[in-house]
Structures are given as C-alpha cells and as structure tokens.
Design an enzyme around this catalytic site. Structure first.
Site, PDB file in Angstrom:
ATOM      1  N   HIS A 168      37.401  58.117  37.940  1.00 21.54           N
ATOM      2  CA  HIS A 168      36.490  56.788  37.577  1.00 21.54           C
ATOM      3  C   HIS A 168      36.804  55.879  38.769  1.00 21.54           C
ATOM      4  O   HIS A 168      38.001  55.934  39.333  1.00 21.54           O
ATOM      5  CB  HIS A 168      36.851  56.205  36.337  1.00 21.54           C
ATOM      6  N   ASP A 197      45.217  58.764  33.666  1.00 20.39           N
ATOM      7  CA  ASP A 197      44.230  57.914  33.115  1.00 20.39           C
ATOM      8  C   ASP A 197      43.773  58.764  32.143  1.00 20.39           C
ATOM      9  O   ASP A 197      42.938  59.765  32.061  1.00 20.39           O
ATOM     10  CB  ASP A 197      43.152  57.810  34.085  1.00 20.39           C
ATOM     11  N   GLN A 237      39.676  58.509  28.721  1.00 22.44           N
ATOM     12  CA  GLN A 237      38.865  59.431  27.651  1.00 22.44           C
ATOM     13  C   GLN A 237      39.543  60.577  26.759  1.00 22.44           C
ATOM     14  O   GLN A 237      38.938  61.157  25.759  1.00 22.44           O
ATOM     15  CB  GLN A 237      37.847  60.323  28.738  1.00 22.44           C
ATOM     16  N   LYS A 261      37.723  52.799  23.692  1.00 22.72           N
ATOM     17  CA  LYS A 261      37.373  54.239  23.619  1.00 22.72           C
ATOM     18  C   LYS A 261      37.874  54.986  22.344  1.00 22.72           C
ATOM     19  O   LYS A 261      37.278  56.027  22.256  1.00 22.72           O
ATOM     20  CB  LYS A 261      37.922  55.040  25.020  1.00 22.72           C
ATOM     21  N   CYS A 282      30.247  55.343  36.949  1.00 18.06           N
ATOM     22  CA  CYS A 282      31.420  54.680  37.830  1.00 18.06           C
ATOM     23  C   CYS A 282      32.117  55.888  38.561  1.00 18.06           C
ATOM     24  O   CYS A 282      33.496  55.763  38.715  1.00 18.06           O
ATOM     25  CB  CYS A 282      32.430  53.877  36.923  1.00 18.06           C
TER      26      CYS A 282
END
Length: 405
Positions: free
Chosen positions: A123, A200, A203, A226, A363
């Site tokens: 991203h 990261d 998700q 999220k 993104c």
C-alpha cells in the site's frame, strides 16, 4: 461454526437499503462496520467518564485514565506483547508506519548508502514513508518482485537480503489482492541478515491471530477501523529495546519527564511516542472491538470468510473474460477485472443494485503498474457477510457485465 446471520444483528447499519434493495456491504478492506459493543463503548465513555487522562487528580480523570490504560492491556494481550509498554496508540496504520520512519530517520541508524527493502505488494502507506526516509538519509529503496499469481518472489527476496538492508517492511496481507505473506519465515530471514523488520498488519488484523513474539519482527502496525473499531484509531507495537533506542517523532505534553529551556528529558515507554491528548475514546473502543472479535473467534472468522471468497470466485468464474488477481489462498478480499469492462463503471452499476465494492488502484499504483492495469474491482469480506451476500454479488456482476459488454 460462525453464525453470520445472527451476528448481523450486532451491526445496525447493515439494515440499510440502497435503491430499495438491502445493502450488500463488501468493502470491508476499506473499512469495517461497527458492532453495538463498540458503539455502546463510545457512548458510555462520553456519558460516564469523559475527561483528559494521566495528569488529572479528580474522579473522572482517574476513570478515563483507567479505561485508556486497560485498553492498552487489552491490545497487548491480543498481540501477545511482552508488555503493554510496547503498545503505542496511533491514528491508524499509516500513522504508525510514519512514526517509525520519522523516528528512524532521526535516529542515525540509517544513513547514506544503506538499503531499505519493501515489496511490490505494498500500500502507498508502506511505500511513501520509506521513500521520504531514503530522500532524507541518502539510503536507497529495494523492491521485492512478485509472481504472476500475486505472491512474492521468495528467491528474489533471499537474494536482495544479501545486500544487508537496514530495514525490511512488508504487509502481512495485501489489501489489493488478498495475498497472505509468510511473515514468520520472511521475518526470520530478514533478522538473520541484520535488518529491522516492520509488518503492515492492517489487513491481517480482522482475519488472523497476531502473535508478535512468534513473528519476531521489531514493529507491527494496524488500524482500528479495519477491525470493527472507529476510524482514527490504531496501534504501533514495537520491541522495547528498539523503541528505547530511537527518538520520539513529535514533541509536546505527556511525552516528557522534565522540560527546561535548555533541555527536555523524554518520558518512558509508551508515553515517549504519545505526545498530546490522545484519542481516549478511540483507544477504549478499539479494545471493545478486539474483545468482540475474540468473542467470535479469529479462527472461525477466517474459516467463514475463506468459504465466502471461494464461493464468490466459483460463481464469478462463469463470466467470460474475468481474471482474478492474487493466489488461490487469498484472505479477506477477491480482486478481479473483466475484459472490456472498466472497473469504475462496474462498481457504479453494482452500487445501483445495492452492492458496495471498491474499485480503482486500492492505493497500490506500483502493483497495478506491475500487472499493466489501472485498477480492479475488489469485493472484501467480514464476519457478518453471508452466502446471500455472495449470491447478490455474483448476480449483480453478471448483470452489469452484460450491460457493459
């Protein structure tokens, strides 16, 4: 077994109608809806305990402080962190990555000629901060390529590690393709090469159990919105030894022990990185969201969502000219394109039929460029989605493809 039909009653917004049709919400990778447990926690905070924290001696200040720090303990337990002091509240995953990048830039740990390694799947939030770090330190950026199925090239990764990057940053799950990266193995290899590692987990948070000690990274960031919490909430977890070695990235109240005009002494962890009044209600409601997810069970959630993705892929595969992006063991999202049909036009028609999906580059413009496309249509799933939602998606896409073909 997860009962999504029953869980839907916990989410008032899912009773919305769009153009006379029931809302089919399949944009969960962008943001999830909020259960009553989270909405009630927010209202309860403002009705019963609203106050600034840490510095007040009065009754409400004590209640608010206790609630906020209890939330930090909840997050630490959820992450299996060694200590709540390793949990820094942020405004989201992007904020956590920027915090890390800015602090590392100021630390002197990365300098001219050094390497930073990221992946093609990232991203923009896990690309741009590292580009900025490289611009300011003289370091250079290396990129892990991906295969045609959307999985990372692990052989190329091993080769790139031979250049001994100072930092490796990659996502756990691709927001665009749903690719699940082998974070434990990739982290171990990066650590063996002497690199700091940031994951990261934006998700991954709503779909997978997160055990930072088992993963072995130095940093892990995720966003609350999220994982069924409000927007503007998030967490950066970091190893104590690393967090203590890098400077804060913002100055102000709470992050200090003592201030004179000649010198400031920084506070202990985690307050060193939490300048100013935090999003107190956000931290408390994020903890409520994690409690809710854990009450449902992340293993059950992953199993349920996987079945929905597979069912959607099976139904959509009947459409001529469709292509799916990402490997078959994708998580959270199903990304696709139909030959001759623009993703924006498809998304617009789906919306008119009550089906909410995401269209565009997600993104991830460098990833889209790798595949020679401008974007995809992405259906992303959550614990409250059902087979009826999948059927509605498949039916709507088939109708739209005919109209646009």
């Amino acid at each position: 077994m997860l009962d999504a039909a029953s869980l839907r009653r916990d989410f008032p917004i899912l009773s919305t109608t769009v153009n006379g049709r029931p809302l089919v919400y399949l944009d969960n990778a962008a943001t999830t809806q909020k259960p009553l447990a989270v909405l009630d926690a927010s209202r309860r905070y403002y009705e019963e305990t609203n106050s600034n924290i840490h510095r007040g001696a009065h009754f409400l200040a004590r209640l608010a402080t206790e609630g906020f720090e209890a939330a930090r303990h909840t997050v630490a337990t959820h992450l299996h962190a060694e200590s709540p002091d390793e949990v820094i509240f942020t405004s989201g995953c992007t904020d956590g990555i920027n915090l890390t990048a800015i602090s590392l830039t100021r630390s002197g740990l990365i300098g001219p000629g050094d390497k930073v390694l990221i992946s093609t799947l990232e991203h923009h939030s896990n690309i741009v901060p590292w580009q900025m770090l490289c611009e300011q330190t003289g370091a250079s950026l290396l990129i892990i390529p991906c295969h045609e199925d959307g999985s990372l090239d692990q052989d190329a990764y091993a080769k790139l590690l031979e250049q001994q990057p100072k930092l490796v940053a990659f996502n756990w799950i691709s927001n665009a393709f749903g690719t699940v990266n082998p974070v434990v193995d990739m982290t171990a290899k990066a650590k063996a090469a002497g690199a700091l590692v940031l994951i990261d987990a934006a998700q991954a948070a709503p779909h997978l159990k997160m055990d930072v000690q088992a993963i072995g990274s130095d940093f892990l960031a995720f966003s609350g919105h999220k994982v069924y919490a409000p927007t503007g909430t998030g967490v950066l977890w970091g190893k104590r030894s690393v967090l203590e070695a890098i400077p804060p990235y913002r100055g102000g109240g709470e992050m200090i022990k003592e201030v004179t005009f000649e010198k400031t002494t920084y506070n202990d962890l985690p307050f060193k990185f939490e300048a100013g009044t935090p999003n107190i209600e956000g931290g408390i409601t994020l903890a409520a969201a994690l409690d809710y997810v854990n009450s449902v069970g992340l293993d059950a959630i992953r199993e349920h969502e996987t079945k929905l993705i597979q069912s959607a892929a099976t139904g959509l595969s009947e459409i001529d000219g469709i292509r799916f992006y990402g490997p078959d063991d994708r998580a959270g999202a199903l990304s696709f394109a139909i030959k001759g049909v623009h993703h924006y036009d498809l998304g617009t028609l789906l919306d008119q039929m009550g089906v909410a999906v995401r269209t565009g580059h997600h993104c991830c413009q460098p990833l889209m460029a790798r595949f020679g496309i401008t974007g995809t249509t992405r259906a992303s799933f959550a614990l409250y989605n059902t087979e009826e939602d999948v059927a509605a998606l498949v039916s709507a896409v088939k109708k739209a493809a005919v109209m646009l073909g």
